[in-house]
Design a protein around this motif. Structure first.
Motif, PDB file in Angstrom:
ATOM      1  N   ALA A   1      20.808 -57.906   7.353  1.00  0.00           N
ATOM      2  CA  ALA A   1      20.001 -58.164   6.154  1.00  0.00           C
ATOM      3  C   ALA A   1      18.526 -57.875   6.387  1.00  0.00           C
ATOM      4  N   LYS A   2      18.036 -58.181   7.589  1.00  0.00           N
ATOM      5  CA  LYS A   2      16.618 -57.981   7.870  1.00  0.00           C
ATOM      6  C   LYS A   2      16.234 -56.511   7.741  1.00  0.00           C
ATOM      7  N   THR A   3      17.096 -55.630   8.232  1.00  0.00           N
ATOM      8  CA  THR A   3      16.807 -54.189   8.158  1.00  0.00           C
ATOM      9  C   THR A   3      17.009 -53.652   6.750  1.00  0.00           C
ATOM     10  N   LEU A   4      18.045 -54.140   6.080  1.00  0.00           N
ATOM     11  CA  LEU A   4      18.379 -53.618   4.756  1.00  0.00           C
ATOM     12  C   LEU A   4      17.472 -54.154   3.650  1.00  0.00           C
ATOM     13  N   ALA A   5      16.869 -55.326   3.874  1.00  0.00           N
ATOM     14  CA  ALA A   5      16.085 -55.957   2.809  1.00  0.00           C
ATOM     15  C   ALA A   5      14.643 -55.482   2.770  1.00  0.00           C
ATOM     16  N   SER A   6      14.377 -54.310   3.303  1.00  0.00           N
ATOM     17  CA  SER A   6      13.015 -53.767   3.234  1.00  0.00           C
ATOM     18  C   SER A   6      12.732 -53.274   1.819  1.00  0.00           C
ATOM     19  N   HIS A   7      11.455 -53.154   1.499  1.00  0.00           N
ATOM     20  CA  HIS A   7      11.074 -52.674   0.159  1.00  0.00           C
ATOM     21  C   HIS A   7      11.572 -51.254  -0.083  1.00  0.00           C
ATOM     22  N   THR A   8      11.586 -50.432   0.964  1.00  0.00           N
ATOM     23  CA  THR A   8      12.051 -49.049   0.811  1.00  0.00           C
ATOM     24  C   THR A   8      13.521 -49.006   0.418  1.00  0.00           C
ATOM     25  N   VAL A   9      14.335 -49.767   1.123  1.00  0.00           N
ATOM     26  CA  VAL A   9      15.780 -49.776   0.828  1.00  0.00           C
ATOM     27  C   VAL A   9      16.044 -50.339  -0.564  1.00  0.00           C
ATOM     28  N   ILE A  10      15.372 -51.447  -0.912  1.00  0.00           N
ATOM     29  CA  ILE A  10      15.576 -52.069  -2.225  1.00  0.00           C
ATOM     30  C   ILE A  10      15.171 -51.117  -3.341  1.00  0.00           C
ATOM     31  N   ASP A  11      14.058 -50.407  -3.161  1.00  0.00           N
ATOM     32  CA  ASP A  11      13.630 -49.436  -4.180  1.00  0.00           C
ATOM     33  C   ASP A  11      14.680 -48.342  -4.373  1.00  0.00           C
ATOM     34  N   ILE A  12      15.232 -47.846  -3.261  1.00  0.00           N
ATOM     35  CA  ILE A  12      16.258 -46.796  -3.342  1.00  0.00           C
ATOM     36  C   ILE A  12      17.509 -47.330  -4.041  1.00  0.00           C
ATOM     37  N   LEU A  13      17.915 -48.532  -3.685  1.00  0.00           N
ATOM     38  CA  LEU A  13      19.120 -49.116  -4.289  1.00  0.00           C
ATOM     39  C   LEU A  13      18.936 -49.355  -5.785  1.00  0.00           C
TER      40      LEU A  13
ATOM     41  N   LEU B   1      25.969 -48.258   3.491  1.00  0.00           N
ATOM     42  CA  LEU B   1      25.066 -49.405   3.349  1.00  0.00           C
ATOM     43  C   LEU B   1      25.827 -50.652   2.914  1.00  0.00           C
ATOM     44  N   TYR B   2      26.806 -50.471   2.038  1.00  0.00           N
ATOM     45  CA  TYR B   2      27.584 -51.631   1.598  1.00  0.00           C
ATOM     46  C   TYR B   2      28.368 -52.242   2.760  1.00  0.00           C
ATOM     47  N   SER B   3      28.992 -51.394   3.575  1.00  0.00           N
ATOM     48  CA  SER B   3      29.736 -51.900   4.729  1.00  0.00           C
ATOM     49  C   SER B   3      28.817 -52.671   5.678  1.00  0.00           C
ATOM     50  N   LEU B   4      27.631 -52.130   5.918  1.00  0.00           N
ATOM     51  CA  LEU B   4      26.694 -52.787   6.823  1.00  0.00           C
ATOM     52  C   LEU B   4      26.127 -54.065   6.213  1.00  0.00           C
ATOM     53  N   SER B   5      25.996 -54.105   4.887  1.00  0.00           N
ATOM     54  CA  SER B   5      25.440 -55.299   4.241  1.00  0.00           C
ATOM     55  C   SER B   5      26.402 -56.474   4.267  1.00  0.00           C
ATOM     56  N   ASN B   6      27.660 -56.223   4.618  1.00  0.00           N
ATOM     57  CA  ASN B   6      28.613 -57.331   4.740  1.00  0.00           C
ATOM     58  C   ASN B   6      28.314 -58.210   5.946  1.00  0.00           C
ATOM     59  N   MET B   7      27.506 -57.719   6.879  1.00  0.00           N
ATOM     60  CA  MET B   7      27.113 -58.484   8.060  1.00  0.00           C
ATOM     61  C   MET B   7      25.701 -59.025   7.856  1.00  0.00           C
ATOM     62  N   LEU B   8      25.548 -60.343   7.920  1.00  0.00           N
ATOM     63  CA  LEU B   8      24.252 -60.967   7.660  1.00  0.00           C
ATOM     64  C   LEU B   8      23.185 -60.514   8.658  1.00  0.00           C
ATOM     65  N   ASP B   9      23.620 -60.126   9.851  1.00  0.00           N
ATOM     66  CA  ASP B   9      22.653 -59.693  10.866  1.00  0.00           C
ATOM     67  C   ASP B   9      21.889 -58.443  10.428  1.00  0.00           C
TER      68      ASP B   9
ATOM     69  N   ALA C   1      25.662 -49.112  -5.410  1.00  0.00           N
ATOM     70  CA  ALA C   1      24.309 -49.597  -5.156  1.00  0.00           C
ATOM     71  C   ALA C   1      24.179 -51.067  -5.534  1.00  0.00           C
ATOM     72  N   LEU C   2      24.740 -51.452  -6.666  1.00  0.00           N
ATOM     73  CA  LEU C   2      24.684 -52.845  -7.105  1.00  0.00           C
ATOM     74  C   LEU C   2      25.482 -53.756  -6.180  1.00  0.00           C
ATOM     75  N   ALA C   3      26.591 -53.244  -5.657  1.00  0.00           N
ATOM     76  CA  ALA C   3      27.404 -54.053  -4.741  1.00  0.00           C
ATOM     77  C   ALA C   3      26.597 -54.427  -3.500  1.00  0.00           C
ATOM     78  N   THR C   4      25.797 -53.483  -2.997  1.00  0.00           N
ATOM     79  CA  THR C   4      24.942 -53.782  -1.836  1.00  0.00           C
ATOM     80  C   THR C   4      23.846 -54.776  -2.215  1.00  0.00           C
ATOM     81  N   LEU C   5      23.259 -54.616  -3.400  1.00  0.00           N
ATOM     82  CA  LEU C   5      22.260 -55.585  -3.865  1.00  0.00           C
ATOM     83  C   LEU C   5      22.885 -56.971  -4.000  1.00  0.00           C
ATOM     84  N   GLY C   6      24.143 -57.022  -4.439  1.00  0.00           N
ATOM     85  CA  GLY C   6      24.834 -58.298  -4.560  1.00  0.00           C
ATOM     86  C   GLY C   6      24.997 -58.997  -3.221  1.00  0.00           C
ATOM     87  N   ASN C   7      25.197 -58.208  -2.155  1.00  0.00           N
ATOM     88  CA  ASN C   7      25.286 -58.803  -0.818  1.00  0.00           C
ATOM     89  C   ASN C   7      23.924 -59.254  -0.308  1.00  0.00           C
ATOM     90  N   LEU C   8      22.874 -58.515  -0.660  1.00  0.00           N
ATOM     91  CA  LEU C   8      21.540 -58.831  -0.139  1.00  0.00           C
ATOM     92  C   LEU C   8      20.886 -59.995  -0.875  1.00  0.00           C
TER      93      LEU C   8
END
Length: 417
Positions: free
Chosen positions: A221-233, A211-219, A246-253
């Protein structure tokens, strides 16, 4: 005169001849002294080189046989071939590149779709080795259709198989940092299903890395910024073993508009991040948690009020004194914002006043003085308790006495926030 010259020339020639003979004998003696050890060394070198060459030829034969079995062999022969390829691929990058050129990737990806668990797992492990350290092989694995072979029902798989799939996705997710197009939504869906399942922490760490690797690409963000993903993170951020990733991915989002909006609407976000900032044994988690809070609090009085209501100020004071240099810097910045906002609220404002008192009124003056004394004592007690608590965290009685002295000597000063 000429006879004397010829005699001198003859003598010089003899001297030069004998000098050459002497140097030859010395060199021969030196060679004879060192000949046995040098020869044995050279023979050992030749033997080692011969052994290595023989081993390389043997491995080449095994590789050729394995490639043939992968393409044309029976299921059992393919299993043996995959095992040999896995072993050879783990030895060097050159072997991995050569194997890919010989076309081993497509049949291995085909084996990943097998219903035989052992065969499927063996193929995944071989692909993990082939993908190690080479973007080309990772791209070939993607082109061969690995995403279509991902299991749909994680619950029926053994933990070891799920872990292997998670490791493979982690390796392939690094393609997100290149120009190679990948279907991130399929990977994210698979990873989230693994994180929601009863997987081990090691497996979840691999998924968080993906997830962190994928969050480095802004494209993404739409998929990763769902409520389900944020709750898990957020949930995994509260576990010390998985908090950093987990925090590193939140930092990107949080720097994306959609990610920030989802985080702001999460009722547990502020409480969770403030709690993480109290982890003295996890400085990196403290730093990233403070970073996320800074982004959310910036130019947002609503978020700052939520943080103040959740008790962030004493925690920031603690981090500004005992945290890592970076965590201290971020905590002090947040404290400065709260201080400025407090001062703004205390300034006189225009508009109708419900009640006014004369500043020179004896009763009012007495009440003001008494109120100031009460407030000063309350602030002194609160600050001392916070300092004493921090001193206990630092496990130092001497530090506690110093902090007590600091409170007593500065009790007449205003709060730093």
């Amino acid at each position: 005169m000429s006879g004397h010259s010829s005699t001198w020339h003859l003598a010089f020639t003899k001297l030069r001849f004998f000098a050459r003979i002497r140097r030859f004998l010395q060199l021969k003696s030196h060679i004879k002294r060192h000949e046995p050890s040098d020869l044995s060394y050279n023979r050992a070198k030749v033997a080692d080189a011969s052994d290595q060459e023989g081993q390389k030829e043997e491995e080449m034969v095994i590789l050729q046989r394995s490639v043939k079995k992968l393409h044309f062999g029976s299921c059992e022969e393919k299993d043996v071939a995959a095992k040999d390829i896995k072993r050879l691929a783990s030895e060097s990058l050159n072997w991995r590149k050569l194997m890919a050129e010989l076309g081993v990737v497509p049949p291995l990806v085909g084996m990943v779709g097998s219903e035989v668990v052992a065969r499927r797992r063996l193929a995944v492990q071989a692909l993990i080795e082939l993908a190690n350290g080479t973007y080309t092989n990772k791209a070939l694995i993607m082109d061969a259709g690995i995403l279509s072979k991902l299991p749909k029902n994680i619950g029926i798989l053994e933990e070891e198989t799920v872990h292997d799939f998670a490791q493979l996705m982690l390796s392939l997710s690094s393609l997100a940092n290149s120009q190679f197009p990948i279907n991130s939504s399929i990977i994210i869906s698979f990873v989230i299903s693994v994180l929601e399942a009863d997987s081990s922490l090691d497996t979840k760490e691999s998924c968080l890395g993906t997830l962190y690797s994928l969050s480095n690409m802004l494209d993404n963000a739409k998929t990763l910024a769902s409520h389900t993903v944020i709750d898990i993170l957020l949930g995994l951020s509260s576990i010390k073993q998985t908090s950093e990733k987990a925090l590193a991915t939140l930092g990107n989002l949080v720097v994306t508009s959609m990610g920030k909006k989802t985080l702001e609407s999460n009722p547990m976000m502020v409480k969770s991040l403030i709690e993480i900032m109290t982890w003295d044994d996890k400085p990196r988690s403290q730093e990233v948690s403070a970073y996320v809070l800074m982004i959310l609090a910036h130019q947002s009085p609503v978020q700052r009020q939520k943080m103040a209501n959740a008790g962030i100020v004493p925690v920031l004071l603690q981090v500004s004194l005992l945290g890592s240099p970076l965590a201290q810097k971020r905590a002090m910045k947040l404290l400065q914002w709260f201080k400025e906002e407090r001062q703004t609220r205390m300034r006189p404002h225009s508009g109708p006043q419900t009640q006014k008192f004369s500043a020179c009124s004896p009763v009012n003056q007495r009440d003001v003085i008494q109120g100031k004394k009460i407030m000063k004592n309350m602030v002194k007690q609160s600050l001392y308790k916070n300092m004493e608590s921090m001193a206990r965290r630092a496990n130092g009685d001497e530090g506690s006495s110093k902090l007590k002295y600091l409170v007593i000597s500065s009790s007449s000063k205003s709060l730093p926030y």
